[in-house]
Design a protein around this motif. Structure first.
Motif, PDB file in Angstrom:
ATOM      1  N   THR A  78       0.350 -11.860  25.706  1.00 46.15           N
ATOM      2  CA  THR A  78       1.780 -11.521  25.645  1.00 46.15           C
ATOM      3  C   THR A  78       2.189 -10.650  26.834  1.00 46.15           C
ATOM      4  O   THR A  78       3.299 -10.806  27.365  1.00 46.15           O
ATOM      5  CB  THR A  78       2.111 -10.791  24.330  1.00 46.15           C
ATOM      6  N   PHE A  79       1.292  -9.768  27.270  1.00 45.69           N
ATOM      7  CA  PHE A  79       1.583  -8.936  28.440  1.00 45.69           C
ATOM      8  C   PHE A  79       1.684  -9.806  29.695  1.00 45.69           C
ATOM      9  O   PHE A  79       2.578  -9.626  30.526  1.00 45.69           O
ATOM     10  CB  PHE A  79       0.497  -7.873  28.601  1.00 45.69           C
ATOM     11  N   THR A 235      -1.638   1.582  32.102  1.00 49.68           N
ATOM     12  CA  THR A 235      -0.602   0.568  31.865  1.00 49.68           C
ATOM     13  C   THR A 235      -1.188  -0.677  31.231  1.00 49.68           C
ATOM     14  O   THR A 235      -0.644  -1.215  30.255  1.00 49.68           O
ATOM     15  CB  THR A 235       0.097   0.193  33.189  1.00 49.68           C
ATOM     16  N   ILE A 236      -2.313  -1.156  31.787  1.00 47.32           N
ATOM     17  CA  ILE A 236      -2.935  -2.371  31.247  1.00 47.32           C
ATOM     18  C   ILE A 236      -3.440  -2.130  29.830  1.00 47.32           C
ATOM     19  O   ILE A 236      -3.128  -2.891  28.907  1.00 47.32           O
ATOM     20  CB  ILE A 236      -4.087  -2.842  32.155  1.00 47.32           C
ATOM     21  N   SER A 237      -4.225  -1.077  29.658  1.00 46.10           N
ATOM     22  CA  SER A 237      -4.829  -0.840  28.342  1.00 46.10           C
ATOM     23  C   SER A 237      -3.775  -0.581  27.272  1.00 46.10           C
ATOM     24  O   SER A 237      -3.881  -1.088  26.151  1.00 46.10           O
ATOM     25  CB  SER A 237      -5.822   0.324  28.413  1.00 46.10           C
ATOM     26  N   SER A 238      -2.729   0.178  27.595  1.00 46.42           N
ATOM     27  CA  SER A 238      -1.713   0.485  26.581  1.00 46.42           C
ATOM     28  C   SER A 238      -0.933  -0.760  26.188  1.00 46.42           C
ATOM     29  O   SER A 238      -0.654  -0.982  24.996  1.00 46.42           O
ATOM     30  CB  SER A 238      -0.763   1.573  27.088  1.00 46.42           C
ATOM     31  N   ASN A 239      -0.573  -1.602  27.162  1.00 42.78           N
ATOM     32  CA  ASN A 239       0.174  -2.822  26.852  1.00 42.78           C
ATOM     33  C   ASN A 239      -0.668  -3.847  26.109  1.00 42.78           C
ATOM     34  O   ASN A 239      -0.144  -4.583  25.263  1.00 42.78           O
ATOM     35  CB  ASN A 239       0.742  -3.440  28.134  1.00 42.78           C
ATOM     36  N   VAL A 298       5.271 -18.019  21.375  1.00 41.11           N
ATOM     37  CA  VAL A 298       5.198 -16.611  21.781  1.00 41.11           C
ATOM     38  C   VAL A 298       5.320 -16.436  23.295  1.00 41.11           C
ATOM     39  O   VAL A 298       6.078 -15.573  23.761  1.00 41.11           O
ATOM     40  CB  VAL A 298       3.920 -15.934  21.235  1.00 41.11           C
ATOM     41  N   PRO A 299       4.599 -17.209  24.137  1.00 39.94           N
ATOM     42  CA  PRO A 299       4.792 -17.050  25.584  1.00 39.94           C
ATOM     43  C   PRO A 299       6.231 -17.310  26.019  1.00 39.94           C
ATOM     44  O   PRO A 299       6.750 -16.620  26.907  1.00 39.94           O
ATOM     45  CB  PRO A 299       3.839 -18.093  26.188  1.00 39.94           C
ATOM     46  N   GLY A 383       6.707  -6.782  22.698  1.00 39.93           N
ATOM     47  CA  GLY A 383       6.005  -5.518  22.907  1.00 39.93           C
ATOM     48  C   GLY A 383       6.330  -4.442  21.892  1.00 39.93           C
ATOM     49  O   GLY A 383       6.197  -3.253  22.185  1.00 39.93           O
ATOM     50  N   GLN A 384       6.720  -4.852  20.686  1.00 40.50           N
ATOM     51  CA  GLN A 384       7.065  -3.885  19.629  1.00 40.50           C
ATOM     52  C   GLN A 384       5.795  -3.541  18.851  1.00 40.50           C
ATOM     53  O   GLN A 384       5.475  -4.161  17.835  1.00 40.50           O
ATOM     54  CB  GLN A 384       8.136  -4.471  18.703  1.00 40.50           C
ATOM     55  N   GLY A 385       5.078  -2.540  19.326  1.00 40.35           N
ATOM     56  CA  GLY A 385       3.770  -2.218  18.768  1.00 40.35           C
ATOM     57  C   GLY A 385       3.811  -1.740  17.329  1.00 40.35           C
ATOM     58  O   GLY A 385       2.994  -2.171  16.509  1.00 40.35           O
ATOM     59  N   THR A 386       4.751  -0.863  16.992  1.00 35.46           N
ATOM     60  CA  THR A 386       4.792  -0.302  15.639  1.00 35.46           C
ATOM     61  C   THR A 386       5.118  -1.354  14.578  1.00 35.46           C
ATOM     62  O   THR A 386       4.407  -1.451  13.561  1.00 35.46           O
ATOM     63  CB  THR A 386       5.801   0.862  15.560  1.00 35.46           C
ATOM     64  N   PRO A 387       6.173  -2.172  14.757  1.00 33.51           N
ATOM     65  CA  PRO A 387       6.415  -3.236  13.770  1.00 33.51           C
ATOM     66  C   PRO A 387       5.241  -4.207  13.671  1.00 33.51           C
ATOM     67  O   PRO A 387       4.920  -4.682  12.570  1.00 33.51           O
ATOM     68  CB  PRO A 387       7.671  -3.944  14.307  1.00 33.51           C
ATOM     69  N   ALA A 388       4.615  -4.516  14.807  1.00 37.35           N
ATOM     70  CA  ALA A 388       3.458  -5.403  14.771  1.00 37.35           C
ATOM     71  C   ALA A 388       2.332  -4.781  13.948  1.00 37.35           C
ATOM     72  O   ALA A 388       1.625  -5.472  13.205  1.00 37.35           O
ATOM     73  CB  ALA A 388       2.976  -5.701  16.193  1.00 37.35           C
ATOM     74  N   LEU A 389       2.148  -3.465  14.082  1.00 39.25           N
ATOM     75  CA  LEU A 389       1.120  -2.766  13.314  1.00 39.25           C
ATOM     76  C   LEU A 389       1.437  -2.799  11.825  1.00 39.25           C
ATOM     77  O   LEU A 389       0.547  -3.052  10.998  1.00 39.25           O
ATOM     78  CB  LEU A 389       1.005  -1.322  13.793  1.00 39.25           C
ATOM     79  N   VAL A 390       2.705  -2.563  11.475  1.00 36.29           N
ATOM     80  CA  VAL A 390       3.100  -2.602  10.068  1.00 36.29           C
ATOM     81  C   VAL A 390       2.841  -3.982   9.478  1.00 36.29           C
ATOM     82  O   VAL A 390       2.307  -4.116   8.366  1.00 36.29           O
ATOM     83  CB  VAL A 390       4.587  -2.221   9.908  1.00 36.29           C
ATOM     84  N   MET A 391       3.197  -5.038  10.222  1.00 42.54           N
ATOM     85  CA  MET A 391       2.964  -6.400   9.744  1.00 42.54           C
ATOM     86  C   MET A 391       1.483  -6.680   9.556  1.00 42.54           C
ATOM     87  O   MET A 391       1.093  -7.479   8.704  1.00 42.54           O
ATOM     88  CB  MET A 391       3.564  -7.411  10.727  1.00 42.54           C
TER      89      MET A 391
END
Length: 450
Positions: A78-79, A235-239, A298-299, A383-391
C-alpha cells in the motif's frame, strides 16, 4: 511504471480499471482456495478422519505464517502504491528491498522460535491422540519452510502494488498448479499422507517465489531486491508497520479464532472438527473471491487517494455493488447444493449433515464479510493505521466471549452461530469508522455508508 499500468491507474473507465486489478486477484485467490480444498480432497480419499482433523487443526499455524508475509507485503504494497501516485519512484526501490529482506528474516525467526517448541505447538493446536502424529508432521514441515512461505506472500503483494496484476495472478496460479501436481504425487505414488501434503505446499510456494523474484529482477522498472537499495528509515518502517501490524494482528486473530473454534468443537468429537475443516474450506472459496476483489482494488484506491480522490470514490462505489452481486450468486448456489459439496470429501453421513449445517449458517454473513474486507482495504490504502488496527481485533474480541456464552447456552449450534455474530459486529464497527472518517478520506464517500 509502464504505460498500460499507468492507464489503468489514471484513465481507464472504473469498471475496466477494477476488473484489471481485481479479476486476476480473484482468480489467484480462488485458485489458492481450490488447492486448499484439494488438500482435504486428496487426504479424504484415504478415508482417515484423523488426517482430515490434523489438516483442520493446522489452519491457525498457516494463518500465522501467512500473517507474517502480509505484515510486510500489504504494509509495503500500500505504501508503494501511494508513492507511485506521488511519482516518488526512488523511494519505491527502497521499500521493495526492505520488504524482501525483512520477510526472509521473519521466516528465519519462525524456524528459530518454532522448532524447539514443536511438541508444545502441536498440543496447543488441540491435537487429539489419534491426530497428534499427523499434526506434528504437518507443523514440522511448515515451520522449516516458513521463510519461503512468508516471502511468497510478501512478493505477491508488492508485485501487485505496482499494477502488475496479471503477474500476481500467474504467480498464485503457478503455486496452485505445482501444489496440486505434488499432492497427487505424494498421496497416490509415494503414500506420504499429511507430511506429503505439507511438503507440497512449501515447495509450491518456493516455485512461485522464484517466479516473482524473476519478474522483479528482469521485468519491473521500480521494484528491486538488490541489497544496495535496502535501508530501514523511520519513514519506511512507520508507513509499512502502521498498516502491516494491523494486518498481522487480523491474520493472527483469524488463526486464533480457528484455534479457539477447534477447541470448542473437539468437545463434540473429531467429526465436528473435520466437518468444520471441510465446510470452512468450501466457505473460503466465495470469501476469497470477495477478498480478491477487495484486495485487488487496494492499489487502485491507494494510488487514487494521492492522485485523484473522485476516482477513489467511484472505485469504492463500484466495488460495493460487485460484492452484493457476487454474494447473492454464491449464497443461492450453496443453499441448493451444500450436501453434494460436503459429499465430495466424505461419505460419512454425520460429517455431511454437520458440514452442510455449518455452511448454511456461515453463508448468512457472506455479504457483510465482503463489505468488512472492503472497509479494511480502504483504511489500509489510505494509510489509516488506527482504524485498520481496530478492524484487525474487533472480530476476535467479539467472537471469543460470544463463543463461551453461546456454547454454554446452545451447545454445538451456538458455536457455529458465533461466527455470524462476530462478522456482524465487525461490519458495524467498520461502517461507523468509515462514516466518521468520510470528510478526511473523501466527502463523497458519505453516500456509501448510508
Amino acid at each position: 511504471m509502464d504505460a498500460e499500468n499507468l492507464h489503468y491507474f489514471e484513465k481507464a473507465p472504473i469498471g475496466k480499471a477494477v476488473a484489471h486489478f481485481a479479476v486476476p486477484m480473484m482468480l489467484g485467490t480462488s485458485m489458492s482456495v481450490i488447492y486448499s480444498i484439494l488438500n482435504a480432497y486428496f487426504l479424504g480419499t484415504l478415508h482417515n478422519t484423523a488426517m482430515l482433523t490434523a489438516l483442520a487443526l493446522t489452519l491457525p499455524l498457516f494463518a500465522v505464517i501467512m500473517a507474517l508475509g502480509n505484515l510486510i507485503g500489504i504494509g509495503s504494497g500500500t505504501f508503494i502504491s501511494r508513492l507511485l501516485g506521488e511519482t516518488k519512484y526512488e523511494e519505491v526501490k527502497h521499500v521493495s528491498a526492505f520488504a524482501f529482506y525483512s520477510s526472509v528474516m521473519l521466516g528465519l525467526l519462525v524456524i528459530a522460535a518454532g522448532l524447539p517448541l514443536l511438541s508444545q505447538i502441536v498440543h496447543g493446536l488441540g491435537a487429539t491422540p489419534d491426530s497428534y502424529g499427523f499434526t506434528k508432521d504437518y507443523v514440522m514441515v511448515m515451520l522449516i519452510g516458513s521463510p519461503l512461505v512468508v516471502l511468497f506472500f510478501t512478493l505477491e503483494n508488492i508485485v501487485r502494488s505496482e499494477g502488475s496484476a496479471m503477474t500476481s495472478m500467474v504467480g498464485m496460479i503457478l503455486s496452485v498448479v505445482v501444489n496440486i501436481l505434488l499432492d497427487a504425487l505424494v498421496i497416490f505414488v509415494f503414500h506420504w499422507g499429511v507430511i506429503g501434503v505439507a511438503t507440497a505446499t512449501v515447495v509450491s510456494n518456493i516455485v512461485a517465489s522464484g517466479y516473482f523474484a524473476f519478474h522483479i529482477k528482469y521485468k519491473s522498472k521500480f521494484l528491486t531486491f538488490s541489497p544496495r537499495w535496502f535501508k530501514m528509515t523511520k519513514t519506511i518502517s512507520s508507513n509499512v508497520f502502521k498498516i502491516g501490524v494491523p494486518v498481522f494482528i487480523m491474520s493472527v486473530f483469524l488463526g486464533a479464532m480457528s484455534l479457539v473454534l477447534n477447541h470448542f468443537l473437539v468437545e463434540y468429537g473429531d467429526p465436528a472438527v473435520a466437518a468444520y475443516g471441510i465446510s470452512s474450506r468450501l466457505l473460503q472459496f466465495p470469501e476469497f473471491i470477495l477478498m480478491g476483489l477487495c484486495e485487488g482494488v487496494v492499489p487502485l484506491i491507494a494510488f487514487s487517494y494521492t492522485a485523484n480522490r473522485l476516482r477513489m470514490k467511484q472505485t469504492v462505489s463500484f466495488t460495493v455493488k460487485s460484492i452484493a452481486v457476487l454474494a447473492a450468486i454464491f449464497g443461492i448456489a450453496v443453499y441448493l447444493i451444500s450436501d453434494h459439496l460436503i459429499g465430495l470429501f466424505t461419505n460419512d453421513p454425520q460429517l455431511i449433515e454437520m458440514g452442510s449445517y455449518i455452511l448454511h449458517v456461515t453463508f448468512l454473513s457472506l455479504f457483510i464479510t465482503g463489505l468488512t474486507t472492503l472497509f479494511t482495504g480502504i483504511f489500509q490504502a489510505t494509510g489509516q493505521g488506527t482504524p485498520a488496527l481496530v478492524m484487525s481485533i474487533i472480530q476476535g474480541v467479539t467472537l471469543i466471549p460470544v463463543l463461551f456464552i453461546a456454547n454454554k447456552t446452545h451447545g454445538f449450534h451456538g458455536v457455529v452461530w458465533s461466527l455470524v455474530i462476530a462478522d456482524a459486529a465487525a461490519f458495524l464497527v467498520g461502517a461507523a469508522m468509515l462514516y466518521a472518517l468520510r470528510n478526511k478520506l473523501q466527502p463523497e464517500l458519505e453516500s456509501l455508508v448510508h
